[in-house]
Design a protein around this motif. Structure first.
Motif, PDB file in Angstrom:
ATOM      1  N   LEU A1332       0.824  -1.071  -0.035  1.00 21.40           N
ATOM      2  CA  LEU A1332      -0.086  -0.014  -0.064  1.00 21.40           C
ATOM      3  C   LEU A1332       1.027   1.189   0.048  1.00 21.40           C
ATOM      4  O   LEU A1332       1.911   1.185   0.551  1.00 21.40           O
ATOM      5  CB  LEU A1332      -0.738  -0.031   1.178  1.00 21.40           C
ATOM      6  CG  LEU A1332      -2.088  -0.828   1.223  1.00 21.40           C
ATOM      7  CD1 LEU A1332      -2.804  -0.862   2.689  1.00 21.40           C
ATOM      8  CD2 LEU A1332      -3.077  -0.474   0.119  1.00 21.40           C
ATOM      9  N   ILE A1336      -1.615   5.374   2.936  1.00 21.15           N
ATOM     10  CA  ILE A1336      -2.949   4.642   3.176  1.00 21.15           C
ATOM     11  C   ILE A1336      -2.802   3.569   4.175  1.00 21.15           C
ATOM     12  O   ILE A1336      -1.841   2.646   4.223  1.00 21.15           O
ATOM     13  CB  ILE A1336      -3.232   4.016   1.893  1.00 21.15           C
ATOM     14  CG1 ILE A1336      -3.698   4.987   0.603  1.00 21.15           C
ATOM     15  CG2 ILE A1336      -4.519   2.952   2.046  1.00 21.15           C
ATOM     16  CD1 ILE A1336      -4.265   4.404  -0.529  1.00 21.15           C
ATOM     17  N   LEU A1353     -10.340   1.728   4.368  1.00 21.70           N
ATOM     18  CA  LEU A1353      -9.109   2.215   3.892  1.00 21.70           C
ATOM     19  C   LEU A1353      -9.218   3.796   4.405  1.00 21.70           C
ATOM     20  O   LEU A1353     -10.038   4.444   4.262  1.00 21.70           O
ATOM     21  CB  LEU A1353      -8.955   1.931   2.531  1.00 21.70           C
ATOM     22  CG  LEU A1353      -8.949   0.712   2.043  1.00 21.70           C
ATOM     23  CD1 LEU A1353      -8.920   0.695   0.622  1.00 21.70           C
ATOM     24  CD2 LEU A1353      -7.712  -0.272   2.541  1.00 21.70           C
ATOM     25  N   ALA A1371      -5.791   2.313  -3.864  1.00 20.60           N
ATOM     26  CA  ALA A1371      -5.354   1.067  -3.266  1.00 20.60           C
ATOM     27  C   ALA A1371      -5.940   0.089  -4.323  1.00 20.60           C
ATOM     28  O   ALA A1371      -7.260   0.153  -4.830  1.00 20.60           O
ATOM     29  CB  ALA A1371      -5.843   0.867  -1.938  1.00 20.60           C
ATOM     30  N   LEU A1376      -5.079  -6.569  -2.941  1.00 20.35           N
ATOM     31  CA  LEU A1376      -5.274  -6.713  -1.601  1.00 20.35           C
ATOM     32  C   LEU A1376      -5.709  -8.211  -1.005  1.00 20.35           C
ATOM     33  O   LEU A1376      -5.411  -8.505  -0.122  1.00 20.35           O
ATOM     34  CB  LEU A1376      -6.188  -5.778  -0.794  1.00 20.35           C
ATOM     35  CG  LEU A1376      -5.431  -4.355  -0.599  1.00 20.35           C
ATOM     36  CD1 LEU A1376      -6.705  -3.257  -0.097  1.00 20.35           C
ATOM     37  CD2 LEU A1376      -4.276  -4.350   0.478  1.00 20.35           C
TER      38      LEU A1376
END
Length: 1452
Positions: A1332, A1336, A1353, A1371, A1376
């Motif tokens: 990231l 963030i 987030l 992001a 993720l």
């Protein structure tokens, strides 16, 4: 002359022609006036603004009824109207000549009208007592006596020896240990408010005396402090001299003592001729033998008694006070049977009740210029002359006639009422021996009299109260909001409050509140009630039957019952971290959504002690709230807002998000209770509406007038025609009918009156009404800190109160974040351990009397116990998750075969059993280091070990550099003492070193390290230098870019330099303490759990030669300093870091000198900061502060230190033209910049006095072990860094997240084999090629019960905060969750109870005063369902519910 009365009564209306009565039939007496010509007597009431009660009354003679007729009244009664004609031959009417002048309080002696003596005390009293005479011509002054301030003792009276007294110091604070308090039933008879007020009349009050250890400021000496109100002796036309006050006297306040000559009653031979004899009848009162009424703690103020005792002569008090020739002002106070003073017997110097002091206390709130009176206490036939006949009783010249068969006039109200019903008019007048025309008759008798003669004959019947009224345009709409503010722990624990246990502390039972309120709502569909604290409602809901649950859901769906705020608790706003605020609110909102399908609309923070900017935009607008309401703001701010009608504003809490996240905010014009006179709990004192016409004290008009007056007063400080009354306060509605019955009546009668409109309402209805008004509202930015409720009372102490508990909450918060992540990676279990208990405990801990540190000690222990239980359950989740994730086998069917990981929650006191175990027989220690953040971290960690022969290997099996640091004696002492105190274990000397080594951990993942024993030298032992001072020599600390310079002589930090940034500056770090103000007679405000009130500051210098030990090694340098016996500090400089870490151990703070202390540290530079500094808001935005300045009003500075303290959760910084100094913290503390170039933090507090804000307990924390209790020792850390101007934000934001989310360590033992052969050495939950961005953070990653995943987030930077990171960022969700296929990502509001798009559609738009020059606010755009990239603007937090095609468990 006109006579003002307290209960208006009028026969005729203003034109003197029509008389209206409610009756099913015309009165026979009035009818007879027509048929037989019988006259009626008329009393007329006149409106008078100068009268205390708004009316005066005159007798207007005899009238004849000439006509009558019937009509239907507005309330449904049949009314009869009569036309009357005045009989001829009577004196000319005088009603037009009535004058009633309201006395004005003089500002000086020169303004006193009729002054005959400037001070009758001749300077003996601290406050002069003037005498006035506007009656006699020529006027004369009181005479015939000598004024004396103190009691004179006759020679025949021998006073007892002084009592032994209590052993309290300075002031009595603990009723359980104070000997004097125990005599009063183990409680103090007084409260400190208004300089001391008696709680309730008692048989006898035992005060502290000359042999007590406490000083004159002790609350239990309240009556000994002399006069404190401005009193005046004045001449009356009929009663001679009398006394009144120029000041408001609150109920329970002592007014004066009855002073004269103390003598034996038998020695007063001519007592019956003496007007000033006061018999000390305490013993007779206690035995019930005549005298004043029996006084118990739970009875009301005594009034006139109608008891008689035929044996009075056998029980004559032995002693009396004769004020005939010598006395004080009490000798002038007259008798009344509706007195506003009462007599209280008080013992102070001795304990002989026959010689008690006689003190007069206020029986009610007494307004200025009201005559002071008390009941002389004479019973029927009690006053006899030498001949055995009744005599004239005199007070000055006021005569009360008594005889063998007559009662004292005016004192036996019940007797008069009975006579009025049974005797003819002429007999009553003969009984009274007085003419009505002379107006010497009480209105209680007139009412009874007129009832008996038929003038007020009416019918009592059922009244169907109309409570269905809605909003009416063109009128003042009074929104009545029934509510109960229920603290989730404070004086009692949360469960004690719920079930009503421990009621000796407070009679509060939330279960009763909810049972009773729900029942009352079911009785009437128009009634409404709001509820806030879901921790309580959830408990109640679990216990209800399905049938009742259905009814409650109907109440909710219909709007009768509305959830407001909706969090598990009403959280504090100064000391929690923003992630905790989000989590506890989400927990409550999810409960409401799941059970009732509802979404709260309104924020309700009515009790927190100041209000944060984060509350406005994040815990308000971002939740979808339409409005926010609270009560507590600074008293100076409130006064200005009331005057300018700016109590309701549009609040923009974030300068980054601006108008896109603003909220309508209402500040109550007073506290969160109703206006005075409108509280109706079963024991409250407000007069209820009495609308039964056959009962006494019918008061509908009076109460409606009170309501209208209060409504108009509030409307005058509020914009639009809508005002809100909070009908309730703390733990009310335990008997809900007592409230709803009165609210029903008020709505009914106020709306019949028609001047204002009253309605059942909720904050949501009120908000919609305000919005519909299309008003322009003032704009508010920033926050509402600090808060003071009066001069010298800044609520800034709680920013630091209970620092150990604050630290525990913060550590558990970070742990909860990591545990949820690991639970997600493993897969949530429906039957095994989970993190729910920790979630519940943390939610309750955010309550405004929990993490704030303002609860009682046993409640703080309860909060800690809940956190400990929650941690133990979450620890199992973490251990099992790490074991599963670390196992390399694709299918692990047997959990028993997985490694058993242990964790070390007591690492803060150097205690970790798995790492301290001896590594023998080929055993190794495996350490998994988990990183909850979204970026890679490289840090040095430390674990305790028992052997120096160890080496450390990384995940690849390579040996890495490590360092051994010897455990200091101070750390060993703390370790051994607290392990014994909390675990009951006695430790040996097994732990000798800290083993430090560097780790590198991937984002949202872990790395594995192994510690093994080695015959060869492994870890490098630190070099230790003990410096005792050597002239002007210095020592430099730091192996990398950062260098700190200390003096060898004294061990003082003097210089800071950074070789990379080229920052170099002088710098110092010192300690000091504020002595806590303990309260005095002049100003009783003490420093306590809430209030910070310093009484001087004192530097903490080393006692003797300060020792300075320096430990050097390849990874870090440490500077150890024993500043004094109770402050030990370690400063660490890591080779790869550019900040200094300061670990402090403070305590036990010594209080043997009787002085509480508040410990601070100062970091001082030469920077020129122009009174300006910056503090964070709940760990989120930074807010500019200017010393001795408020943006919203011109600050009157009365507390330079406490008034400039602010809450700090993340950090504080200062800047000048070239550099900025930042200090970050590991828990909530209070801090400031009181001097340019300096930052001050308060680290610990230990106090000996309560601050009179309700907790009733001194903030004196102790730890007990080894059969002794010591003051609490606190260990904590803060971090210091100096950067070039503009560069500090990167460190503050990045390292601030690392402080909140420390690396998580788990340990297991490996027996011989290679760990990497059967286990995964490293793991990352995200794509291994992805990290990231540094701006963030993942603040929530949690699998819900539904199987959906909650993701939040957060952008970490504000607009303009940093040149690189204060930009739009993004992001990638696919990276993720690389092993899962995202089916859908739905953006939600902050608490995830509604979709973001739905929330924005419903958001109310508010108009703001003035032109708006706001730059366009940019937010992250919609998420493309294919690309799944989330944009975040500065300070934006975005929340998603993610649906996966399947939840793949790692390793399965």
């Amino acid at each position: 002359m006109p006579l003002p009365v307290s209960k208006p009564f009028a026969i005729l209306n203003s034109d003197f022609k029509l008389f209206t009565l409610r009756s099913p039939a015309p009165s026979s007496n009035v009818h007879n006036s027509i048929e037989q010509g019988t006259p009626v007597r008329v009393v007329r009431g006149h409106k008078s603004a100068d009268s205390y009660v708004g009316k005066v009354y005159t007798y207007d003679g005899l009238y004849k009824v000439v006509k009558y007729w019937a009509e239907k009244g507005v309330s449904g009664f049949t009314i009869f109207k009569f036309r009357l004609k005045r009989l001829d031959g009577q004196p000319v009417l005088t009603t037009d000549q009535v004058l009633y002048h309201r006395g004005q309080i003089p500002k000086s002696v020169s303004e006193i009208r009729g002054l005959v003596c400037e001070d009758i005390s001749m300077g003996q009293e601290d406050i002069p007592i003037p005498a006035t005479n506007l009656v006699d011509d020529p006027p004369f002054a009181p005479s015939g006596f000598t004024y004396c301030k103190n009691l004179q003792v006759a020679g025949s009276v021998k006073l007892p020896r002084n009592a032994s007294g209590c052993n309290c110091k300075d002031t009595c604070i603990n009723p359980k240990s104070c000997a004097c308090a125990r005599l009063n039933g183990s409680d103090f008879p007084y409260v400190r408010r208004d300089g001391g007020r008696l709680v309730a009349p008692m048989d006898i009050v035992f005060e502290c005396g000359p042999n007590c250890g406490c000083g004159p400021g002790c609350v239990n000496r309240t009556s000994q402090r002399g006069m404190k109100y401005r009193l005046e002796v004045f001449r009356t036309p009929k009663k001679g001299w009398a006394v009144r006050s120029w000041d408001h006297i609150p109920s329970g306040a002592p007014v004066c003592e009855y002073i004269g000559k103390l003598m034996k009653t038998d020695d007063v031979e001519t007592a019956y001729e003496n007007d000033y004899i006061f018999e000390i009848d305490c013993l007779q009162t206690m035995k019930g033998l005549d005298g004043r009424e029996r006084r118990l703690r739970d009875v009301s103020i005594p009034t006139c008694s109608d008891k008689s005792d035929d044996h009075r002569s056998d029980n004559v008090p032995e002693f009396c006070i004769d004020a005939g020739s010598t006395g004080n002002i009490a000798r002038f106070i007259n008798h009344s049977c509706q007195p506003n003073l009462f007599v209280q017997c008080v013992l102070s110097s001795h304990h002989d009740i026959k010689l008690a002091r006689v003190v007069l206390f206020a029986a009610d709130n007494i307004p200025p210029l009201k005559e002071l009176t008390y009941d002389y206490g004479y019973a029927l036939d009690s006053v006899m002359g030498p001949d055995g006949k009744g005599v004239v009783i005199r007070s000055s010249s006021f005569q009360l006639w008594t005889g063998p068969n007559q009662s004292t006039f005016g004192c036996r109200r019940k007797l008069h009422e009975k006579l009025a019903r049974s005797l003819p008019f002429s007999s009553i007048m003969q009984y009274l021996s007085i003419s009505i025309a002379e107006m010497k008759i009480s209105f209680a008798i007139i009412c009874a009299l007129l009832t008996s003669t038929g003038i007020l004959l009416v019918e009592s019947k059922y009244i169907d109260y109309n409570t269905s009224q809605g909003i009416l345009p063109g009128k003042i709409n009074v929104h009545l909001v029934p509510h109960s503010h229920d603290d989730v722990g404070w004086l009692k624990t949360v469960d004690q409050y719920y079930v009503g246990a421990n009621n000796s502390i407070r009679g509060a039972c939330v279960q009763n509140v909810l049972d009773s309120a729900i029942s009352a709502l079911l009785d009437d569909k128009n009634r409404k009630f709001i509820y806030v604290e879901m921790a309580f409602f959830q408990r109640w809901w679990r216990q209800q039957s399905e049938a009742l649950k259905l009814k409650v859901k109907e109440l909710i769906n219909s709007g009768q019952l509305e959830f407001i705020n909706g969090g598990m608790s009403m959280h504090d706003e100064a000391t929690p971290h923003y992630i905790d605020l989000i989590d506890q609110t989400t927990l409550g909102h999810q409960f409401i959504k799941k059970e009732f399908g509802q979404k709260p609309r309104v924020g309700w923070q009515i009790d927190p002690f100041g209000h944060s900017a984060v509350q406005a935009y994040l815990l308000g607008a971002e939740l979808g709230f339409d409005s926010l309401f609270f009560a507590r703001i600074d008293y100076q701010d409130r006064a200005k807002r009331r005057a300018e009608k700016t109590l309701e504003v549009v609040w923009q809490g974030s300068k980054s998000l601006g108008s896109s996240s603003q909220i309508f905010t209402g500040i109550f014009p007073r506290h969160y209770d109703p206006p005075d006179g409108f509280t109706f709990e079963i024991n409250d004192v407000s007069p209820p509406i009495q609308d039964d016409v056959l009962l006494f004290d019918y008061n509908v008009k009076e109460r409606v007038d009170d309501f209208v007056a209060a409504a108009v007063a509030q409307a005058n400080v509020t914009r639009t025609n809508h005002i809100m009354w909070l009908m309730g306060t703390d733990f009310r509605y335990q008997y809900a009918n007592s409230w709803f019955r009165q609210i029903d009546k008020f709505i009914h009668y106020v709306n019949l009156d028609g001047r204002v409109n009253a309605l059942y309402s909720t904050p949501s209805i009120y908000t919609d009404a305000k919005h519909a008004a299309k008003e322009l509202w003032p704009l508010k930015t920033g926050d509402f800190f600090p808060y003071a409720d009066r001069e010298n009372a800044y609520w800034t102490g709680y920013f630091t109160s209970r620092p150990a508990f604050k630290g525990y909450v913060r550590r558990m918060s970070g742990y909860y974040l990591a545990a949820r992540q690991l639970e997600f990676f493993k897969g949530r279990s429906s039957s095994g351990p989970n993190v729910d208990a920790l979630a519940d405990a943390l939610a309750i801990a955010q309550h405004h009397d929990a993490v704030s540190g303002t609860q009682r000690q046993h409640v703080a222990s309860d909060y800690s116990l809940r956190l400990s239980i929650g941690y133990a359950e979450a620890e199992k989740v973490v251990a099992s998750s790490l074991a599963l994730l670390a196992d390399s086998r694709l299918n692990t069917s047997q959990e028993e075969s997985l490694p058993k990981f242990q964790q070390c929650p007591l690492l803060n006191i150097s205690y970790c059993p798995p790492s301290e175990a001896a590594l023998s027989n080929g055993k190794s220690l495996v350490i998994i280091v988990y990183n909850p953040l979204g970026w890679k971290r490289e840090e040095a960690i430390r674990i305790p070990v028992s052997s120096e022969g160890v080496i450390v290997m990384d995940s690849a099996g390579r040996e890495i550099e490590s360092q051994l640091l010897p455990l200091s004696n101070a750390s060993m002492s703390i370790r051994n003492y607290h392990v014994k105190a909390y675990l009951g274990r006695s430790l040996g000397e097994t732990m000798k070193y800290w083993l430090a080594f560097s780790v590198s951990v991937p984002p949202l993942g872990f790395s594995t390290y192994t510690v093994t024993s080695a015959k060869r030298t492994g870890a490098k032992t630190s070099e230790v230098y003990n410096l005792e001072g050597n002239g002007e020599s210095t020592v430099e600390v730091g192996q990398g870019n950062l260098k700190l310079l200390y003096t060898a002589n004294g061990g003082n930090l003097i210089h800071y330099s950074n070789g990379r940034s080229l920052v170099t500056t002088s710098a110092q770090q010192t300690y000091s303490y504020y002595s806590a103000y303990n309260g005095t007679d002049k100003d009783p405000q003490a420093s306590g759990a809430y209030v910070f009130r310093p009484n001087g500051t004192f530097p903490i210098d080393s006692e003797g030669q300060r020792s300075l030990s320096v430990m050097r090694g390849p990874l870090m340098d440490e500077v150890h300093q024993q500043l004094n016996p109770w402050i030990y500090q370690i400063t660490r400089v890591y080779k790869g870091k550019e900040h200094a870490e300061v670990e402090f151990n403070i305590g036990p703070i010594p209080v043997d000198d009787g002085v509480g202390k508040e410990i601070t540290t100062q970091i001082t530079t030469a920077m020129m900061t122009n009174k300006t500094f910056f503090t964070d808001s709940n760990g989120r935005d930074f807010i500019k502060r200017v010393r001795d300045y408020r943006e919203d009003w011109d600050l009157q500075v009365n507390q330079h230190v406490a008034g400039n303290y602010y809450p700090i959760n993340l950090g504080i910084y200062i800047e000048d033209e070239s550099t900025e100094l930042s200090v970050l913290v590991d828990r909530a503390v209070g801090g400031s910049s009181l001097v340019d170039g300096q930052i001050e933090l308060m680290l610990h507090r230990r106090l000996l006095h309560d601050d009179s804000r309700g907790v009733g307990e001194a903030l004196n924390e102790e730890v007990c072990a080894l059969e002794e209790c010591k003051g609490l020792t606190v260990q904590g850390k803060f971090y210091i860094r100096i950067d070039p101007l503009g560069d500090g934000a990167k460190w503050r934001r990045t390292f601030g997240q690392e402080i909140y989310s420390p690396l998580l360590l788990a340990f297991t033992e490996l027996d011989g084999s290679n760990w990497t052969n059967s286990h995964v050495p490293t793991f990352s939950g995200i794509d291994p090629t992805y990290s990231l961005p540094n701006n963030i953070a993942v603040i929530t990653l949690q699998e819900l019960e539904s199987g959906r995943v909650l993701l939040r987030l957060a952008h970490l930077y504000e607009t303009g905060e940093d040149s690189d990171y204060s930009e739009m960022t993004s992001a990638e969700l696919k990276k993720l969750f690389p092993t899962k296929k995202i089916q859908k990502a739905t953006e939600m509001n902050l608490s995830a109870n509604q979709e973001r798009a739905e929330m924005e559609t419903k958001r109310l738009a508010w108009k703001i005063e003035g032109s708006s020059d706001e730059a366009k606010v940019v937010r992250g755009g919609p998420v493309d369902p294919v690309k799944l990239v989330v944009e975040l603007a500065p300070m934006e937090i975005r929340t998603f519910l993610i649906d996966f095609d399947y939840l793949k468990i790692f390793g399965s």
